[in-house]
Design an enzyme around this catalytic site. Structure first.
Site, short mmCIF file in Angstrom:
data_model
loop_
_atom_site.label_atom_id
_atom_site.label_comp_id
_atom_site.label_asym_id
_atom_site.label_seq_id
_atom_site.Cartn_x
_atom_site.Cartn_y
_atom_site.Cartn_z
N VAL A 11 0.83 -1.21 0.00
CA VAL A 11 0.00 0.00 0.00
C VAL A 11 0.86 1.26 0.00
O VAL A 11 0.64 2.17 -0.79
CB VAL A 11 -0.95 -0.01 1.22
CG1 VAL A 11 -1.59 1.35 1.43
CG2 VAL A 11 -2.04 -1.06 1.00
N GLU A 155 -7.58 2.25 2.52
CA GLU A 155 -7.21 2.00 1.13
C GLU A 155 -7.99 0.80 0.58
O GLU A 155 -8.13 -0.20 1.26
CB GLU A 155 -5.69 1.73 1.05
CG GLU A 155 -5.17 1.48 -0.34
CD GLU A 155 -5.63 2.57 -1.32
OE1 GLU A 155 -5.39 3.75 -1.06
OE2 GLU A 155 -6.26 2.22 -2.34
N GLU A 159 -4.39 -5.81 -4.86
CA GLU A 159 -3.09 -6.23 -5.37
C GLU A 159 -3.29 -6.82 -6.75
O GLU A 159 -4.29 -7.47 -7.03
CB GLU A 159 -2.48 -7.27 -4.43
CG GLU A 159 -1.89 -6.63 -3.20
CD GLU A 159 -1.32 -7.64 -2.23
OE1 GLU A 159 -0.87 -8.71 -2.66
OE2 GLU A 159 -1.34 -7.34 -1.02
N LYS A 215 -13.88 0.13 5.83
CA LYS A 215 -12.89 -0.77 5.22
C LYS A 215 -13.17 -2.22 5.61
O LYS A 215 -13.16 -3.12 4.77
CB LYS A 215 -11.49 -0.34 5.66
CG LYS A 215 -10.38 -1.27 5.21
CD LYS A 215 -10.22 -1.32 3.71
CE LYS A 215 -9.32 -2.46 3.30
NZ LYS A 215 -9.19 -2.62 1.85
N PHE A 260 -17.04 -11.35 -7.58
CA PHE A 260 -16.76 -12.02 -6.31
C PHE A 260 -17.71 -13.16 -6.01
O PHE A 260 -18.10 -13.39 -4.87
CB PHE A 260 -16.73 -11.01 -5.15
CG PHE A 260 -15.38 -10.36 -5.04
CD1 PHE A 260 -14.42 -10.89 -4.20
CD2 PHE A 260 -15.06 -9.27 -5.82
CE1 PHE A 260 -13.15 -10.34 -4.14
CE2 PHE A 260 -13.80 -8.71 -5.76
CZ PHE A 260 -12.84 -9.24 -4.92
N TYR A 262 -17.03 -16.23 -7.64
CA TYR A 262 -16.38 -17.42 -8.21
C TYR A 262 -16.09 -18.43 -7.12
O TYR A 262 -15.47 -18.10 -6.11
CB TYR A 262 -15.07 -17.02 -8.90
CG TYR A 262 -15.28 -16.21 -10.16
CD1 TYR A 262 -15.54 -16.86 -11.37
CD2 TYR A 262 -15.24 -14.83 -10.13
CE1 TYR A 262 -15.75 -16.12 -12.53
CE2 TYR A 262 -15.45 -14.09 -11.28
CZ TYR A 262 -15.70 -14.73 -12.48
OH TYR A 262 -15.91 -14.00 -13.61
N CYS A 271 -5.34 -9.49 3.25
CA CYS A 271 -6.44 -8.67 3.76
C CYS A 271 -7.65 -9.46 4.25
O CYS A 271 -8.00 -9.37 5.43
CB CYS A 271 -6.87 -7.66 2.70
SG CYS A 271 -5.60 -6.44 2.38
N LYS A 332 -3.34 -14.72 -5.61
CA LYS A 332 -4.17 -14.42 -6.76
C LYS A 332 -3.25 -13.99 -7.91
O LYS A 332 -2.06 -13.76 -7.67
CB LYS A 332 -5.22 -13.36 -6.43
CG LYS A 332 -4.67 -11.98 -6.16
CD LYS A 332 -5.84 -11.03 -5.99
CE LYS A 332 -5.39 -9.62 -5.79
NZ LYS A 332 -6.48 -8.67 -5.67
N1 LIG Z 1 -1.99 -5.27 0.52
C1 LIG Z 1 -3.19 -4.85 0.17
O1 LIG Z 1 -3.73 -5.23 -0.89
C2 LIG Z 1 -3.94 -3.87 1.02
C3 LIG Z 1 -5.07 -3.23 0.50
C4 LIG Z 1 -5.74 -2.31 1.30
C5 LIG Z 1 -5.30 -2.08 2.61
N2 LIG Z 1 -4.22 -2.75 3.09
C6 LIG Z 1 -3.79 -2.46 4.46
O2 LIG Z 1 -2.67 -1.57 4.39
C7 LIG Z 1 -1.74 -1.86 5.44
C8 LIG Z 1 -0.38 -2.18 4.86
O3 LIG Z 1 -0.50 -3.38 4.10
P1 LIG Z 1 0.65 -3.86 3.12
O4 LIG Z 1 0.14 -5.04 2.41
O5 LIG Z 1 1.16 -2.69 2.36
O6 LIG Z 1 1.77 -4.29 4.21
P2 LIG Z 1 3.28 -4.68 3.94
O7 LIG Z 1 3.61 -5.69 4.97
O8 LIG Z 1 3.51 -4.98 2.50
O9 LIG Z 1 4.08 -3.33 4.25
C9 LIG Z 1 4.19 -2.75 5.51
C10 LIG Z 1 5.56 -2.07 5.59
O10 LIG Z 1 5.64 -1.29 6.78
C11 LIG Z 1 6.96 -1.35 7.27
N3 LIG Z 1 6.97 -0.89 8.66
C12 LIG Z 1 6.56 -1.54 9.77
N4 LIG Z 1 6.69 -0.75 10.84
C13 LIG Z 1 7.19 0.44 10.42
C14 LIG Z 1 7.51 1.66 11.06
N5 LIG Z 1 7.34 1.84 12.37
N6 LIG Z 1 8.01 2.66 10.30
C15 LIG Z 1 8.17 2.51 8.97
N7 LIG Z 1 7.87 1.37 8.32
C16 LIG Z 1 7.37 0.35 9.04
C17 LIG Z 1 7.33 -2.79 7.04
O11 LIG Z 1 8.74 -2.99 7.07
C18 LIG Z 1 6.72 -3.05 5.65
O12 LIG Z 1 7.65 -2.76 4.63
C19 LIG Z 1 -2.37 -2.99 6.24
O13 LIG Z 1 -3.10 -2.47 7.31
C20 LIG Z 1 -3.30 -3.64 5.24
O14 LIG Z 1 -4.36 -4.30 5.84
C21 LIG Z 1 -3.52 -3.62 2.33
#
Ligand SMILES: NC(=O)c1ccc[n+]([C@@H]2O[C@H](COP(=O)([O-])OP(=O)(O)OC[C@H]3O[C@@H](n4cnc5c(N)ncnc54)[C@H](O)[C@@H]3O)[C@@H](O)[C@H]2O)c1
Length: 452
Positions: A11, A155, A159, A215, A260, A262, A271, A332
């Protein structure tokens, strides 16, 4: 605008790159030095279509930087996005340690007013905790008068289509307090997102708690549709109906729609599983059992076993001497994300039953190696029976059966005669209903779909 993104994951990296592409100056912070080093050397830690190009042009233009320097990150952005992970704690609730660590860092270093944006998926009430964490740090520094406001901006990107989703969002949810500071923060966010609203207004403004809740409600609804169809698919098999025809039959009703619905091997990823669990947990904390979501989760848990059960039903529980080709590892298509991927359940179970596996995925091999080593930490020798193969058609050589776990486009139209010749036996377990059962039977394959 000067923007800081805290957490450069799926994200954060997409948000940072896309906001830089609009002309903002974006500072992406992460605690993971290796990730920052990779980004600074021109690499991209995740696979996401189109992302590399956006990053490259904005780094080149001097609008996008990556660093582990916390003080510099706080100094840079008038808007500080928190986009760190919120993984499930042992009890299923969202683990807020990374969010609160990010909040404390802001409070520890800020010297001027900030808008702090919660982009991570966080339970209702988290904005209050973020506020308290920043306030406590400011108080320690004797700077309690320094202003900041919290915006909840969950968000909704998917992905595999993250850049497209971020730049053409269905909606932009902004949760703000009904105070002068909250309204000021709202004006800043509206200005930042204005380029996405040129065609029509996509912003939904609400109070902070409703935004946080929205969310979870969205992901819970989508997960519910999937589990609903999976449960009906299993019944369809018993009664001799084809769930894919049923999907089209109900999807044509505009009140239902086609998305959604399938049937497959269950939902995975970073998530749905954790967000459904976290919402159930929030319910419990408020004395409410979310019975539907408990069922959604239980159905999904079982569905991840469905391919394994079909394989056992066909060959018995001792798979020694059997070789399976497995197409698709990521949870996926169009991502290398292996978090909670159904392929992990299938691979572990088949290896433990004595099988050999030849696996292919267009981009997730490295991630798969990493997570499967953890999944099989109690029996590392089994990993010797798992081989990763570069080309799908090479993975099927001498296989007793082909198992499809992820519906990558590249698997859509194999050369059936060549496939049959390459395999030891023409048997397909299609965990994503990619193929038409009748066509495969015409091509003399034994076909096992989901709910057909
Ligand atoms: N992946 C998705 O498709 C998606 C979609 C919508 C919402 N979200 C939400 O967004 C959030 C992030 O998800 P993601 O998939 O990007 O996670 P991710 O694990 O890919 O990335 C999180 C990042 O944060 C870093 N981090 C942790 N603590 C930190 C700190 N104190 N300072 C700086 N960096 C730090 C980690 O090293 C990591 O690189 C989650 O809450 C998730 O539920 C994810």
């Amino acid at each position: 605008m000067n923007i800081t993104i805290i957490g450069t994951g799926y994200v954060g990296l997409v948000t940072g790159a896309c906001l830089a592409d609009l002309g903002n100056h974006v500072f992406c912070l992460d605690v993971d030095q290796a990730k920052i080093d990779l980004l600074n050397s021109g690499g991209v830690p995740i696979y996401e279509p189109g992302l590399k190009e956006v990053i490259e042009r904005n780094v080149e233009a001097g609008r996008l930087t990556f660093s582990t320097d916390v003080a510099a990150s706080v100094a840079h952005g008038s808007v500080q996005f928190i986009a760190v992970g919120t993984p499930p704690d042992e009890d299923g609730s969202a683990d807020l340690q990374y969010v609160l660590a990010a909040a404390r860092n802001i409070g520890r270093h800020m010297l001027d007013a900030k808008v702090v944006v919660d982009k991570s998926t966080v339970p209702v009430g988290t904005a209050d905790k973020v506020t308290a964490a920043i306030r406590a740090e400011l108080a320690q520094r004797g700077l309690s008068d320094l202003g900041f406001s919290i915006v909840s901006n969950p968000e909704f990107l998917k992905e595999g289509a993250a850049v497209e989703d971020f730049t053409r969002p269905d909606r932009i949810v902004l949760g703000v307090d009904d105070t002068p500071a909250g309204q000021q923060a709202l004006a800043t966010m509206r200005q930042l997102y204005a380029p996405f609203n040129r065609n029509h207004e996509r912003t939904r403004v609400m109070d902070v708690k409703s935004a946080e809740f929205t969310k979870y409600a969205a992901n819970a609804m989508l997960a519910t549709r999937i589990s609903f169809m999976n449960e009906l698919a299993n019944l369809a098999e018993q009664v001799g109906a084809d769930i894919e025809l049923v999907r089209q039959g109900i999807g044509s009703d505009p009140r239902i729609g086609y998305s959604f619905l399938y049937a497959g091997t269950g939902y995975g990823g970073s998530c749905f599983p954790k967000d459904v669990q976290a919402l159930i947990r929030t319910g419990r904390e408020h004395g409410q059992t979310l019975r539907m979501l408990e069922a959604v989760e239980a159905v999904n848990h079982d569905q991840k076993q469905v391919l394994v059960q079909k394989v056992f039903a066909r060959y018995g529980r001792d798979l020694s001497g059997k070789t399976f080709a497995l197409w698709g590892l990521a949870f996926k298509p169009n991502t290398n994300d292996m978090r909670d991927a159904p392929s992990r359940v299938v691979i572990s179970a088949l290896l433990r039953a004595g099988a050999r596996i030849l696996a292919h995925d267009p981009v997730a091999e490295d991630e798969a190696r990493r997570v499967l080593a953890l999944d099989l930490a109690d029996a590392p020798a089994l990993l010797e029976k798992l081989q990763f193969i570069d080309k799908p058609m090479e993975a099927v050589q001498s296989a007793d059966a082909l198992i499809i776990v992820t519906e990558w486009k590249v698997y859509r139209s194999p050369n059936w005669p060549a496939l049959k010749t390459a395999m030891k036996a023409a048997v397909i377990f299609d965990g994503r209903n990619m193929y038409e059962p009748e066509q495969l039977r015409d091509e003399s394959f034994e076909y096992h779909g989901i709910g057909r």
